[in-house]
Design an enzyme around this catalytic site. Structure first.
Site, PDB file in Angstrom:
ATOM      1  N   ASP A 194      50.684  32.312  45.947  1.00 25.61           N
ATOM      2  CA  ASP A 194      49.659  32.568  44.934  1.00 25.61           C
ATOM      3  C   ASP A 194      49.579  31.375  43.991  1.00 25.61           C
ATOM      4  O   ASP A 194      50.465  31.163  43.178  1.00 25.61           O
ATOM      5  CB  ASP A 194      50.008  33.845  44.163  1.00 25.61           C
ATOM      6  CG  ASP A 194      48.887  34.311  43.258  1.00 25.61           C
ATOM      7  OD1 ASP A 194      47.877  33.589  43.128  1.00 25.61           O
ATOM      8  OD2 ASP A 194      49.023  35.407  42.672  1.00 25.61           O
ATOM      9  N   HIS A 223      47.411  31.239  41.722  1.00 28.31           N
ATOM     10  CA  HIS A 223      47.169  31.963  40.465  1.00 28.31           C
ATOM     11  C   HIS A 223      46.144  31.279  39.566  1.00 28.31           C
ATOM     12  O   HIS A 223      46.086  31.536  38.359  1.00 28.31           O
ATOM     13  CB  HIS A 223      48.490  32.138  39.701  1.00 28.31           C
ATOM     14  CG  HIS A 223      48.620  33.469  39.016  1.00 28.31           C
ATOM     15  ND1 HIS A 223      48.538  33.607  37.640  1.00 28.31           N
ATOM     16  CD2 HIS A 223      48.822  34.709  39.501  1.00 28.31           C
ATOM     17  CE1 HIS A 223      48.703  34.881  37.313  1.00 28.31           C
ATOM     18  NE2 HIS A 223      48.870  35.574  38.424  1.00 28.31           N
ATOM     19  N   GLU A 278      46.488  31.820  47.782  1.00 33.10           N
ATOM     20  CA  GLU A 278      45.658  32.726  46.982  1.00 33.10           C
ATOM     21  C   GLU A 278      45.180  32.037  45.706  1.00 33.10           C
ATOM     22  O   GLU A 278      45.960  31.357  45.034  1.00 33.10           O
ATOM     23  CB  GLU A 278      46.474  33.967  46.626  1.00 33.10           C
ATOM     24  CG  GLU A 278      45.743  34.976  45.757  1.00 33.10           C
ATOM     25  CD  GLU A 278      46.571  36.219  45.505  1.00 33.10           C
ATOM     26  OE1 GLU A 278      46.364  36.856  44.464  1.00 33.10           O
ATOM     27  OE2 GLU A 278      47.432  36.550  46.350  1.00 33.10           O
ATOM     28  N   GLU A 284      40.722  38.782  43.028  1.00 32.86           N
ATOM     29  CA  GLU A 284      41.192  39.705  42.000  1.00 32.86           C
ATOM     30  C   GLU A 284      40.373  39.602  40.722  1.00 32.86           C
ATOM     31  O   GLU A 284      40.351  40.528  39.924  1.00 32.86           O
ATOM     32  CB  GLU A 284      42.665  39.462  41.688  1.00 32.86           C
ATOM     33  CG  GLU A 284      42.943  38.148  40.974  1.00 32.86           C
ATOM     34  CD  GLU A 284      44.414  37.814  40.936  1.00 32.86           C
ATOM     35  OE1 GLU A 284      45.036  38.015  39.872  1.00 32.86           O
ATOM     36  OE2 GLU A 284      44.935  37.359  41.964  1.00 32.86           O
ATOM     37  N   HIS A 319      44.259  43.366  46.222  1.00 30.34           N
ATOM     38  CA  HIS A 319      45.164  42.895  45.167  1.00 30.34           C
ATOM     39  C   HIS A 319      45.660  44.128  44.431  1.00 30.34           C
ATOM     40  O   HIS A 319      44.876  44.966  44.011  1.00 30.34           O
ATOM     41  CB  HIS A 319      44.378  41.981  44.230  1.00 30.34           C
ATOM     42  CG  HIS A 319      45.146  41.466  43.067  1.00 30.34           C
ATOM     43  ND1 HIS A 319      45.089  42.062  41.822  1.00 30.34           N
ATOM     44  CD2 HIS A 319      45.965  40.391  42.937  1.00 30.34           C
ATOM     45  CE1 HIS A 319      45.842  41.373  40.983  1.00 30.34           C
ATOM     46  NE2 HIS A 319      46.387  40.358  41.627  1.00 30.34           N
TER      47      HIS A 319
END
Length: 427
Positions: A224, A226, A250, A276, A326
């Site tokens: 991730d 992020h 991700e 997400e 998610h």
């Protein structure tokens, strides 16, 4: 040409696999449908009450009760924005009391379209909590699990992954070993700590080393980014990770950078996942049309609940995009995600927050459940949930008492990352 050489070129039809033989008549489950007694009483499915409960570690539960006494639970958790969602839920509650809870699409359409200003994480999260609760009610009234209402099961279990490493990833090898012992075959971890817009290339070395460590024990890992890693560093990191074959990367770039994501997509063979921070079909549409992602990750507690998540999944299938919900959240969001997964052909895997680093203070995924066994991880999967509605049972007394305690505290807020010069960095 001889007959023997001709025969060698003919197609060879192998016997069916064990799985094919096992499922030759499809997914078979014997059910006895037991509708709720109130289902035969006119007006019993009207909404009587809408409540919400903020509970630790950081979840916001929604409870809806019908005139016939059926209770549905949903989750509208929006990490770091709890009070804003609670305000939206108070507004929604006064609007929908008296509506028929069975008309989910009508209520969803009203809440989304009627007030002119629409979308956004706060309103969509509030709507998510309501929508999930309404599907829970509908399943309980009719006596069937939600996946039956979505077209029936296409699989008997959903694959899941657990988290390792925390916000500032460390000790990933030992944590990966623990996850493997718990039954997981796949994990996810943050790719980097706080990182500058343009950082030293050596700032990426540990990320590559961590992935190599985790894969050394025979477990797959998604990374991730992020949204922490800006474009200049993201393309370097993707290139360095490629030989180690992560399961996916991700949010390699922040939401909104569709063209930049397309450029990155064309530079790497690693599957790219995101979603997400996208909340509707309109939000995901540019990414689908640009052909710049492989996996869409709607968060069912942010993306309008089961109704909108299901529509995003159907839309994704037309673009050959898989769905991996998610869900670093509570049991209601997780159960709702699984219900969609059981009925969605292009579902691939779901995030699971059990023993996640955010779940502190003795509060975890199973804390508020009275049937935690339904979330047992076996060979990396959760078995089909078969009880009516969402398929989980909650300890309402504990939820109410905890909400009273949690109301005395400040809601959860995300950590603050700053660089050496004092500037705010992406968390």
């Amino acid at each position: 040409m001889t007959s023997s050489s001709t025969a060698a070129r003919e197609a060879q039809y192998l016997p069916p696999s064990d799985l094919a033989a096992n499922y030759k008549r499809g997914i078979q489950r014997d059910f006895v449908f037991k509708p709720h007694p109130s289902s035969t009483i006119p007006g019993s499915t009207r909404i009587k009450k809408v409540e919400n409960f903020y509970v630790r570690p950081r979840w916001l539960f929604v409870r809806i009760e019908t005139e016939g006494g059926v209770v549905g639970w949903g989750e509208g958790t929006l990490e770091g924005h709890t009070e804003a969602v609670q305000g939206s839920l108070a507004d929604i509650a006064r609007r929908i009391v008296g509506w028929d809870a069975m008309n989910i699409e009508d209520i969803y359409t009203y809440l989304y379209r009627h007030r002119f200003y629409r979308g956004g994480e706060v309103l969509m999260s509030a709507m998510s909590g309501v929508d999930i609760a309404l599907w829970d009610i509908k399943g309980k009234v009719l006596g069937v699990p939600v996946w039956q209402l979505l077209g029936g099961a296409v699989r008997e279990r959903c694959e899941v992954y657990g988290w390792i490493g925390g916000d500032r990833p460390s000790d990933v090898l030992e944590q990966a070993k623990a996850r493997k012992a718990q039954g997981f075959t796949k994990v996810k971890m943050n790719a980097t700590e706080s990182i500058a817009w343009l950082d030293s290339p050596h700032a990426l070395d540990e990320t590559v080393n961590r992935l190599a460590q985790v894969k050394s024990i025979g477990i797959d890992a998604g990374l991730d980014f992020h949204g922490r890693v800006h474009k200049a560093m993201a393309k370097q990191l993707a290139q360095q990770l490629e030989p180690h074959r992560p399961l996916f990367i991700e949010e390699p770039l922040l939401p909104g950078h569709v063209n930049e994501m397309k450029d990155l997509y064309n530079k790497t063979t690693i599957p790219i996942a995101l979603g997400e921070r996208l909340f509707t079909r309109q939000d995901v549409r540019p990414y689908f049309e640009a052909g710049c992602i492989d996996i869409i990750q709607p968060d069912i507690a942010h993306a309008g609940g089961i109704s909108e998540t299901r529509k995003i999944a159907i839309m994704a299938e037309a673009y050959d995009i898989g769905v991996a919900p998610h869900c670093p959240l509570g049991p209601l969001a997780f159960a709702a995600s699984l219900q969609v997964g059981f009925a969605t052909p292009n579902f691939v895997i779901c995030e699971m927050s059990w023993k996640m680093h955010y779940n502190t203070g003795g509060f975890d995924l199973l804390t508020y459940m009275t049937n935690p066994e339904v979330f047992e991880v076996r060979d990396g999967h959760i078995d089909l949930l078969t009880s009516p509605g969402l398929g989980i049972e909650l300890n309402e007394e504990l939820i109410r008492s905890e909400a009273e305690e949690a109301a005395k505290l400040e809601p959860w807020i995300n950590p603050l990352f700053r660089g050496p010069d004092g500037t705010v960095r992406e968390w």
